[in-house]
Design a protein around this motif. Structure first.
Motif, PDB file in Angstrom:
ATOM      1  N   ASP A  75       0.822  -1.213   0.000  1.00  0.00           N
ATOM      2  CA  ASP A  75       0.000   0.000   0.000  1.00  0.00           C
ATOM      3  C   ASP A  75       0.854   1.260   0.000  1.00  0.00           C
ATOM      4  OD1 ASP A  75      -2.609  -1.347   0.323  1.00  0.00           O
ATOM      5  OD2 ASP A  75      -1.808  -1.907   2.290  1.00  0.00           O
ATOM      6  N   ALA A  76       2.124   1.114   0.435  1.00  0.00           N
ATOM      7  CA  ALA A  76       3.025   2.253   0.567  1.00  0.00           C
ATOM      8  C   ALA A  76       4.460   1.736   0.596  1.00  0.00           C
ATOM      9  CB  ALA A  76       2.720   3.021   1.850  1.00  0.00           C
ATOM     10  N   THR A  77       5.411   2.661   0.518  1.00  0.00           N
ATOM     11  CA  THR A  77       6.827   2.286   0.542  1.00  0.00           C
ATOM     12  C   THR A  77       7.600   3.159   1.525  1.00  0.00           C
ATOM     13  OG1 THR A  77       6.732   1.652  -1.795  1.00  0.00           O
ATOM     14  CG2 THR A  77       8.918   1.992  -0.857  1.00  0.00           C
ATOM     15  N   LEU A  78       8.431   2.500   2.311  1.00  0.00           N
ATOM     16  CA  LEU A  78       9.379   3.163   3.200  1.00  0.00           C
ATOM     17  C   LEU A  78      10.769   2.854   2.677  1.00  0.00           C
ATOM     18  CD1 LEU A  78      10.131   4.645   5.888  1.00  0.00           C
ATOM     19  CD2 LEU A  78      10.197   2.355   6.938  1.00  0.00           C
ATOM     20  N   VAL A  79      11.513   3.888   2.321  1.00  0.00           N
ATOM     21  CA  VAL A  79      12.889   3.717   1.874  1.00  0.00           C
ATOM     22  C   VAL A  79      13.794   4.134   3.024  1.00  0.00           C
ATOM     23  CG1 VAL A  79      14.638   4.416   0.194  1.00  0.00           C
ATOM     24  CG2 VAL A  79      12.237   4.235  -0.508  1.00  0.00           C
ATOM     25  N   VAL A  80      14.743   3.267   3.346  1.00  0.00           N
ATOM     26  CA  VAL A  80      15.715   3.541   4.403  1.00  0.00           C
ATOM     27  C   VAL A  80      17.090   3.443   3.747  1.00  0.00           C
ATOM     28  CG1 VAL A  80      16.539   2.923   6.697  1.00  0.00           C
ATOM     29  CG2 VAL A  80      14.162   2.432   6.067  1.00  0.00           C
ATOM     30  N   THR A  81      17.800   4.565   3.687  1.00  0.00           N
ATOM     31  CA  THR A  81      19.039   4.538   2.914  1.00  0.00           C
ATOM     32  C   THR A  81      20.142   5.430   3.472  1.00  0.00           C
ATOM     33  OG1 THR A  81      19.943   4.703   0.665  1.00  0.00           O
ATOM     34  CG2 THR A  81      18.312   6.350   1.293  1.00  0.00           C
ATOM     35  N   PRO A  82      21.385   4.977   3.287  1.00  0.00           N
ATOM     36  CA  PRO A  82      22.528   5.844   3.573  1.00  0.00           C
ATOM     37  C   PRO A  82      22.803   6.712   2.351  1.00  0.00           C
ATOM     38  CG  PRO A  82      23.341   3.718   2.859  1.00  0.00           C
ATOM     39  CD  PRO A  82      21.826   3.630   2.901  1.00  0.00           C
ATOM     40  N   VAL A 115       7.948   7.319   1.589  1.00  0.00           N
ATOM     41  CA  VAL A 115       8.724   8.149   2.504  1.00  0.00           C
ATOM     42  C   VAL A 115      10.163   7.668   2.459  1.00  0.00           C
ATOM     43  CG1 VAL A 115       9.153   8.499   4.977  1.00  0.00           C
ATOM     44  CG2 VAL A 115       6.868   8.811   4.070  1.00  0.00           C
ATOM     45  N   VAL A 116      11.104   8.626   2.569  1.00  0.00           N
ATOM     46  CA  VAL A 116      12.531   8.312   2.570  1.00  0.00           C
ATOM     47  C   VAL A 116      13.132   8.783   3.889  1.00  0.00           C
ATOM     48  CG1 VAL A 116      14.743   8.674   1.419  1.00  0.00           C
ATOM     49  CG2 VAL A 116      12.629   8.614   0.063  1.00  0.00           C
ATOM     50  N   ILE A 117      13.804   7.855   4.588  1.00  0.00           N
ATOM     51  CA  ILE A 117      14.507   8.179   5.828  1.00  0.00           C
ATOM     52  C   ILE A 117      15.862   7.486   5.789  1.00  0.00           C
ATOM     53  CG2 ILE A 117      12.341   8.376   7.117  1.00  0.00           C
ATOM     54  CD1 ILE A 117      13.098   5.699   8.510  1.00  0.00           C
ATOM     55  N   GLY A 118      16.697   7.751   6.773  1.00  0.00           N
ATOM     56  CA  GLY A 118      17.941   7.026   6.867  1.00  0.00           C
ATOM     57  C   GLY A 118      19.007   7.747   7.644  1.00  0.00           C
ATOM     58  N   SER A 119      20.188   7.143   7.616  1.00  0.00           N
ATOM     59  CA  SER A 119      21.318   7.657   8.361  1.00  0.00           C
ATOM     60  C   SER A 119      22.580   7.502   7.538  1.00  0.00           C
ATOM     61  CB  SER A 119      21.465   6.869   9.668  1.00  0.00           C
ATOM     62  OG  SER A 119      22.581   7.329  10.397  1.00  0.00           O
ATOM     63  N   SER A 120      23.518   8.414   7.770  1.00  0.00           N
ATOM     64  CA  SER A 120      24.799   8.338   7.084  1.00  0.00           C
ATOM     65  C   SER A 120      25.839   9.085   7.895  1.00  0.00           C
ATOM     66  CB  SER A 120      24.675   8.937   5.681  1.00  0.00           C
ATOM     67  OG  SER A 120      25.546   8.306   4.779  1.00  0.00           O
ATOM     68  N   LEU A 121      27.097   8.894   7.528  1.00  0.00           N
ATOM     69  CA  LEU A 121      28.184   9.626   8.163  1.00  0.00           C
ATOM     70  C   LEU A 121      28.031  11.109   7.878  1.00  0.00           C
ATOM     71  CD1 LEU A 121      31.177   7.296   7.240  1.00  0.00           C
ATOM     72  CD2 LEU A 121      30.090   7.539   9.484  1.00  0.00           C
ATOM     73  N   GLY A 122      28.669  11.906   8.682  1.00  0.00           N
ATOM     74  CA  GLY A 122      28.635  13.343   8.458  1.00  0.00           C
ATOM     75  C   GLY A 122      27.524  14.011   9.230  1.00  0.00           C
ATOM     76  N   GLN A 123      27.591  15.318   9.267  1.00  0.00           N
ATOM     77  CA  GLN A 123      26.660  16.077  10.097  1.00  0.00           C
ATOM     78  C   GLN A 123      25.241  16.160   9.545  1.00  0.00           C
ATOM     79  OE1 GLN A 123      28.010  20.102  10.556  1.00  0.00           O
ATOM     80  NE2 GLN A 123      28.318  20.408   8.367  1.00  0.00           N
ATOM     81  N   TYR A 124      25.055  15.830   8.266  1.00  0.00           N
ATOM     82  CA  TYR A 124      23.725  15.959   7.670  1.00  0.00           C
ATOM     83  C   TYR A 124      22.979  14.637   7.553  1.00  0.00           C
ATOM     84  CZ  TYR A 124      25.666  20.510   6.713  1.00  0.00           C
ATOM     85  OH  TYR A 124      26.258  21.731   6.862  1.00  0.00           O
ATOM     86  N   GLY A 125      23.614  13.523   7.857  1.00  0.00           N
ATOM     87  CA  GLY A 125      22.934  12.240   7.951  1.00  0.00           C
ATOM     88  C   GLY A 125      22.371  11.677   6.663  1.00  0.00           C
ATOM     89  N   GLY A 126      22.860  12.130   5.517  1.00  0.00           N
ATOM     90  CA  GLY A 126      22.396  11.572   4.247  1.00  0.00           C
ATOM     91  C   GLY A 126      21.394  12.431   3.510  1.00  0.00           C
ATOM     92  N   VAL A 127      21.303  13.693   3.841  1.00  0.00           N
ATOM     93  CA  VAL A 127      20.309  14.585   3.250  1.00  0.00           C
ATOM     94  C   VAL A 127      20.358  14.567   1.716  1.00  0.00           C
ATOM     95  CG1 VAL A 127      19.657  17.024   2.980  1.00  0.00           C
ATOM     96  CG2 VAL A 127      20.101  16.100   5.242  1.00  0.00           C
ATOM     97  N   TRP A 128      21.554  14.617   1.136  1.00  0.00           N
ATOM     98  CA  TRP A 128      21.642  14.638  -0.333  1.00  0.00           C
ATOM     99  C   TRP A 128      21.061  13.370  -0.939  1.00  0.00           C
ATOM    100  CZ3 TRP A 128      27.395  16.521  -0.998  1.00  0.00           C
ATOM    101  CH2 TRP A 128      27.468  17.872  -0.703  1.00  0.00           C
ATOM    102  N   ALA A 129      21.403  12.231  -0.376  1.00  0.00           N
ATOM    103  CA  ALA A 129      20.867  10.965  -0.893  1.00  0.00           C
ATOM    104  C   ALA A 129      19.352  10.914  -0.722  1.00  0.00           C
ATOM    105  CB  ALA A 129      21.510   9.784  -0.183  1.00  0.00           C
ATOM    106  N   HIS A 130      18.868  11.388   0.394  1.00  0.00           N
ATOM    107  CA  HIS A 130      17.427  11.355   0.646  1.00  0.00           C
ATOM    108  C   HIS A 130      16.688  12.281  -0.326  1.00  0.00           C
ATOM    109  CE1 HIS A 130      18.624  10.043   4.965  1.00  0.00           C
ATOM    110  NE2 HIS A 130      18.869   9.117   4.051  1.00  0.00           N
TER     111      HIS A 130
END
Length: 180
Positions: free
Chosen positions: A72-79, A111-126
């Motif tokens: 019914d929906a998609t959750l994307v979790v990505t670095p 919806v796109v969420i996630g975590s990554s190295l650096g102070q922005y946590g993956g904002v560009w990828a998201h």
């Protein structure tokens, strides 16, 4: 709330990735009546090739499209990899975008969420993932933004951070609220 099925796409193939842990947390904090199903086979998908996309498409692609059609929906979790979307996730988006204009995720909320190295946590990828998914057919919920610097976890599982757990639950609640 009636039963809602959420497809989870994970942009990291690493078994110990913090994003895999966030996907686990999402499953744990999902509201009653919401089922999250991780499609854990992105590494098996062949590179998208329109010449290969037909009635005899590879089995992992058929499996991905079937799970997407049932969701019914998609959750994307990505670095974030090198300032952008991990290749396996972009490849999955390309497969899921077909047939163009009538994909399995057409008009379903994402919806796109996630975590990554650096102070922005993956904002560009998201941001790039939201843009790519938006073109591919899902109805991306632009105001749900959860990009967590991996240092937040200090080597612990995200479930041990109540603020993160609450933010993940809130993201899922907003996603589910958009299911038609």
């Amino acid at each position: 709330m009636s039963d809602v099925k959420v497809l989870v796409l994970l942009g990291s193939l690493r078994k110990e990735s913090v994003n895999r842990q966030l996907a686990e947390l999402a499953t744990e904090v999902a509201p009653e009546g919401v089922t999250l199903e991780l499609f854990d086979r992105l590494g098996e998908l062949p590179f998208y090739n329109e010449d290969e996309d037909g009635d005899d498409v590879a089995e992992p692609v058929r499996a991905l499209r079937a799970v997407a059609a049932d969701a019914d929906a998609t959750l994307v979790v990505t670095p974030e990899y090198n300032g952008s979307i991990p290749g396996v996730l972009k490849n999955a988006i390309d497969w899921l975008s077909r047939p163009f204009g009538n994909s399995a995720l057409k008009d379903k909320p994402a919806v796109v969420i996630g975590s990554s190295l650096g102070q922005y946590g993956g904002v560009w990828a998201h941001d790039e993932t939201r843009k790519s998914f938006g073109v591919a057919g899902p109805a991306v919920i632009e105001d749900v933004k959860l990009s967590i610097p991996s240092a937040t976890f200090d080597g612990k599982h995200p479930r041990e951070n109540s603020e993160v757990a609450g933010s993940v639950r809130e993201a899922i609640e907003k996603l589910v609220a958009e299911v038609g």
